[in-house]
Design an enzyme around this catalytic site. Structure first.
Site, PDB file in Angstrom:
ATOM      1  N   PHE A   1      46.421 -35.286 -43.543  1.00 40.13           N
ATOM      2  CA  PHE A   1      47.503 -34.353 -43.864  1.00 40.13           C
ATOM      3  C   PHE A   1      48.837 -35.098 -43.986  1.00 40.13           C
ATOM      4  O   PHE A   1      49.748 -34.896 -43.193  1.00 40.13           O
ATOM      5  CB  PHE A   1      47.598 -33.271 -42.780  1.00 40.13           C
ATOM      6  CG  PHE A   1      46.289 -32.556 -42.533  1.00 40.13           C
ATOM      7  CD1 PHE A   1      45.840 -31.603 -43.438  1.00 40.13           C
ATOM      8  CD2 PHE A   1      45.509 -32.854 -41.427  1.00 40.13           C
ATOM      9  CE1 PHE A   1      44.637 -30.939 -43.227  1.00 40.13           C
ATOM     10  CE2 PHE A   1      44.299 -32.196 -41.205  1.00 40.13           C
ATOM     11  CZ  PHE A   1      43.862 -31.236 -42.106  1.00 40.13           C
TER      12      PHE A   1
ATOM     13  N   GLY B   1      48.892 -37.209 -32.838  1.00 40.32           N
ATOM     14  CA  GLY B   1      48.158 -36.598 -33.952  1.00 40.32           C
ATOM     15  C   GLY B   1      47.585 -37.648 -34.886  1.00 40.32           C
ATOM     16  O   GLY B   1      48.144 -37.945 -35.939  1.00 40.32           O
TER      17      GLY B   1
ATOM     18  N   SER C   1      48.061 -41.227 -41.252  1.00 45.78           N
ATOM     19  CA  SER C   1      49.426 -41.671 -40.911  1.00 45.78           C
ATOM     20  C   SER C   1      49.383 -42.947 -40.082  1.00 45.78           C
ATOM     21  O   SER C   1      50.342 -43.740 -40.115  1.00 45.78           O
ATOM     22  CB  SER C   1      50.178 -40.564 -40.172  1.00 45.78           C
ATOM     23  OG  SER C   1      49.417 -40.061 -39.090  1.00 45.78           O
TER      24      SER C   1
ATOM     25  N   GLY D   1      40.729 -31.509 -32.657  1.00 49.42           N
ATOM     26  CA  GLY D   1      41.355 -30.674 -33.671  1.00 49.42           C
ATOM     27  C   GLY D   1      42.366 -29.701 -33.103  1.00 49.42           C
ATOM     28  O   GLY D   1      42.270 -29.285 -31.941  1.00 49.42           O
TER      29      GLY D   1
ATOM     30  N   SER E   1      47.655 -34.937 -25.299  1.00 49.21           N
ATOM     31  CA  SER E   1      48.965 -35.559 -25.399  1.00 49.21           C
ATOM     32  C   SER E   1      49.830 -35.407 -24.143  1.00 49.21           C
ATOM     33  O   SER E   1      50.416 -36.394 -23.675  1.00 49.21           O
ATOM     34  CB  SER E   1      49.661 -34.991 -26.644  1.00 49.21           C
ATOM     35  OG  SER E   1      51.004 -35.293 -26.667  1.00 49.21           O
TER      36      SER E   1
ATOM     37  N   HIS F   1      50.611 -27.604 -33.868  1.00 47.81           N
ATOM     38  CA  HIS F   1      51.825 -26.977 -34.403  1.00 47.81           C
ATOM     39  C   HIS F   1      52.122 -25.622 -33.780  1.00 47.81           C
ATOM     40  O   HIS F   1      53.076 -24.966 -34.161  1.00 47.81           O
ATOM     41  CB  HIS F   1      51.697 -26.834 -35.932  1.00 47.81           C
ATOM     42  CG  HIS F   1      51.804 -28.150 -36.650  1.00 47.81           C
ATOM     43  ND1 HIS F   1      51.740 -29.348 -35.996  1.00 47.81           N
ATOM     44  CD2 HIS F   1      51.996 -28.453 -37.958  1.00 47.81           C
ATOM     45  CE1 HIS F   1      51.867 -30.333 -36.877  1.00 47.81           C
ATOM     46  NE2 HIS F   1      52.028 -29.822 -38.076  1.00 47.81           N
TER      47      HIS F   1
ATOM     48  N   HIS G   1      56.893 -34.209 -38.254  1.00 43.58           N
ATOM     49  CA  HIS G   1      56.273 -33.793 -39.514  1.00 43.58           C
ATOM     50  C   HIS G   1      56.200 -32.275 -39.612  1.00 43.58           C
ATOM     51  O   HIS G   1      56.224 -31.579 -38.597  1.00 43.58           O
ATOM     52  CB  HIS G   1      54.862 -34.386 -39.639  1.00 43.58           C
ATOM     53  CG  HIS G   1      54.354 -34.374 -41.044  1.00 43.58           C
ATOM     54  ND1 HIS G   1      53.068 -34.016 -41.381  1.00 43.58           N
ATOM     55  CD2 HIS G   1      54.988 -34.674 -42.204  1.00 43.58           C
ATOM     56  CE1 HIS G   1      52.932 -34.107 -42.698  1.00 43.58           C
ATOM     57  NE2 HIS G   1      54.075 -34.504 -43.226  1.00 43.58           N
ATOM     58  N   ASP G   2      56.113 -31.782 -40.841  1.00 49.34           N
ATOM     59  CA  ASP G   2      55.947 -30.349 -41.121  1.00 49.34           C
ATOM     60  C   ASP G   2      57.160 -29.531 -40.684  1.00 49.34           C
ATOM     61  O   ASP G   2      57.019 -28.424 -40.143  1.00 49.34           O
ATOM     62  CB  ASP G   2      54.645 -29.817 -40.498  1.00 49.34           C
ATOM     63  CG  ASP G   2      53.435 -30.633 -40.938  1.00 49.34           C
ATOM     64  OD1 ASP G   2      53.178 -30.687 -42.151  1.00 49.34           O
ATOM     65  OD2 ASP G   2      52.782 -31.253 -40.080  1.00 49.34           O
TER      66      ASP G   2
HETATM   67  N1  SAH Z   1      48.780 -37.438 -38.607  1.00 45.69           N
HETATM   68  C1  SAH Z   1      47.520 -36.947 -39.141  1.00 45.69           C
HETATM   69  C2  SAH Z   1      47.354 -35.446 -39.022  1.00 45.69           C
HETATM   70  C3  SAH Z   1      47.343 -34.924 -37.603  1.00 45.69           C
HETATM   71  S1  SAH Z   1      46.623 -33.307 -37.505  1.00 45.69           S
HETATM   72  C4  SAH Z   1      47.346 -37.396 -40.598  1.00 45.69           C
HETATM   73  O1  SAH Z   1      48.103 -38.251 -41.066  1.00 45.69           O
HETATM   74  O2  SAH Z   1      46.443 -36.910 -41.273  1.00 45.69           O
HETATM   75  C5  SAH Z   1      46.954 -32.897 -35.834  1.00 45.69           C
HETATM   76  C6  SAH Z   1      46.086 -33.617 -34.809  1.00 45.69           C
HETATM   77  O3  SAH Z   1      46.655 -33.339 -33.536  1.00 45.69           O
HETATM   78  C7  SAH Z   1      44.630 -33.172 -34.748  1.00 45.69           C
HETATM   79  O4  SAH Z   1      43.786 -34.276 -34.984  1.00 45.69           O
HETATM   80  C8  SAH Z   1      44.460 -32.635 -33.311  1.00 45.69           C
HETATM   81  O5  SAH Z   1      43.228 -32.995 -32.692  1.00 45.69           O
HETATM   82  C9  SAH Z   1      45.606 -33.272 -32.586  1.00 45.69           C
HETATM   83  N2  SAH Z   1      46.094 -32.512 -31.435  1.00 45.69           N
HETATM   84  C10 SAH Z   1      46.529 -31.227 -31.431  1.00 45.69           C
HETATM   85  N3  SAH Z   1      46.949 -30.878 -30.212  1.00 45.69           N
HETATM   86  C11 SAH Z   1      46.764 -31.968 -29.406  1.00 45.69           C
HETATM   87  C12 SAH Z   1      47.007 -32.246 -28.018  1.00 45.69           C
HETATM   88  N4  SAH Z   1      47.544 -31.333 -27.218  1.00 45.69           N
HETATM   89  N5  SAH Z   1      46.684 -33.461 -27.541  1.00 45.69           N
HETATM   90  C13 SAH Z   1      46.150 -34.401 -28.342  1.00 45.69           C
HETATM   91  N6  SAH Z   1      45.917 -34.207 -29.675  1.00 45.69           N
HETATM   92  C14 SAH Z   1      46.217 -33.009 -30.188  1.00 45.69           C
HETATM   93 MG    MG Z   2      51.477 -32.914 -40.283  1.00 43.73          MG
END
Ligand code: SAH
Ligand code: MG
Length: 235
Positions: free
Chosen positions: A18, A48, A54, A77, A126, A146, A171-172
């Site tokens: 993404f 993420g 990324s 996810g 996280s 998000h 991001h976003d």
């Molecule tokens: N940066 C990525 C997209 C990240 S999508 C790219 O370039 O494509 C968001 C990610 O955040 C997902 O893989 C999800 O597993 C992770 N995520 C969401 N909440 C989280 C949390 N509390 N702790 C760790 N990872 C988390």
């Molecule tokens: Mg994003």
């Protein structure tokens, strides 16, 4: 032999994920700027990983700058990645458990990019990692969950770890609610309003917004958010 920058960027474009290419290039530039701004050089960290898209942009910047990228994800996810939601991809479901598991995808991406020495995958929730983390960061990239609770937990847990003079990228970030969810935009607004960060529009691109950590702590009487964000969740 190690791929050159243009090969990294071409690979990043091809990886599942993404991150539009123009925003990925801006992220790469922000990584270079951040790593070179600090002495001694500090690591970069993203929240993420997903499949490592990324992480290739930021990992290329880290390796070229002689530093490393830590990329944090539980690999299960976000809400919006689960079955039945908009951003679900059945290819990343572990057939044995029926749960999402993007870790094998991320490892494969880093192997293909020859970035295994410069990108360290940190697997776990996280906020749990943030609570134990003490190394100041040259750059923090917030691109995890998000939802309101999750996004604010990332901001509160990680933003204080950005070194003075270091960068925070989010991001976003969509100022217009018609374009996307609110929490990343609210984090960006809070970062600037707190006095801890200054907006750097020239490093931003699309929904990727970049701010720089101030060298001086803000005056708490003037910046109401100087305590690192609202205590109540905005979920
Ligand atoms: N940066 C990525 C997209 C990240 S999508 C790219 O370039 O494509 C968001 C990610 O955040 C997902 O893989 C999800 O597993 C992770 N995520 C969401 N909440 C989280 C949390 N509390 N702790 C760790 N990872 C988390
Ligand atoms: Mg994003």
């Amino acid at each position: 032999m190690r791929p050159r920058t243009d090969e990294w960027l071409a690979l990043a474009r091809s990886v599942k994920g993404f991150m539009p290419d123009d925003e990925g290039l801006a992220l790469y530039q922000a990584g270079l700027v951040a790593a070179r701004a600090l002495t001694p050089t500090r690591p970069l960290l993203e929240v993420g990983t997903y499949c490592g898209k990324s992480a290739v942009y930021l990992g290329a910047a880290a390796e070229e700058s002689g530093t490393v990228l830590f990329s944090v994800d539980h690999h299960r996810g976000s809400e919006e990645n689960q079955a039945g939601w908009e951003h679900h991809d059945p290819a990343v479901v572990d057939r044995a458990s029926g749960r999402m598991d993007t870790l094998p995808w991320a490892r494969r991406t880093l192997e293909r990019a020859a970035l295994e020495e410069s990108v360290v995958l940190v697997v776990g929730p996280s906020p749990v990692v943030a609570a134990q983390w003490s190394t100041p960061l040259a750059l923090l990239f917030i691109d995890g969950g998000h939802g309101g609770e999750v996004a604010w937990a990332d901001y509160r847990g990680w933003a204080p770890k950005v070194a003075p003079g270091g960068l925070l990228a989010i991001h976003d970030v969509f100022p217009d609610p018609a374009d996307g969810g609110r929490p990343p935009y609210e984090l960006f607004c809070e970062a600037v309003a707190s006095g801890h960060f200054q907006d750097i529009p020239e490093l931003s691109c699309g929904s990727l917004r970049v701010v720089r950590r101030s060298s001086e702590p803000p005056d708490a009487t003037e910046a109401p958010g100087a305590d690192w964000g609202p205590q109540a969740s905005s979920a």
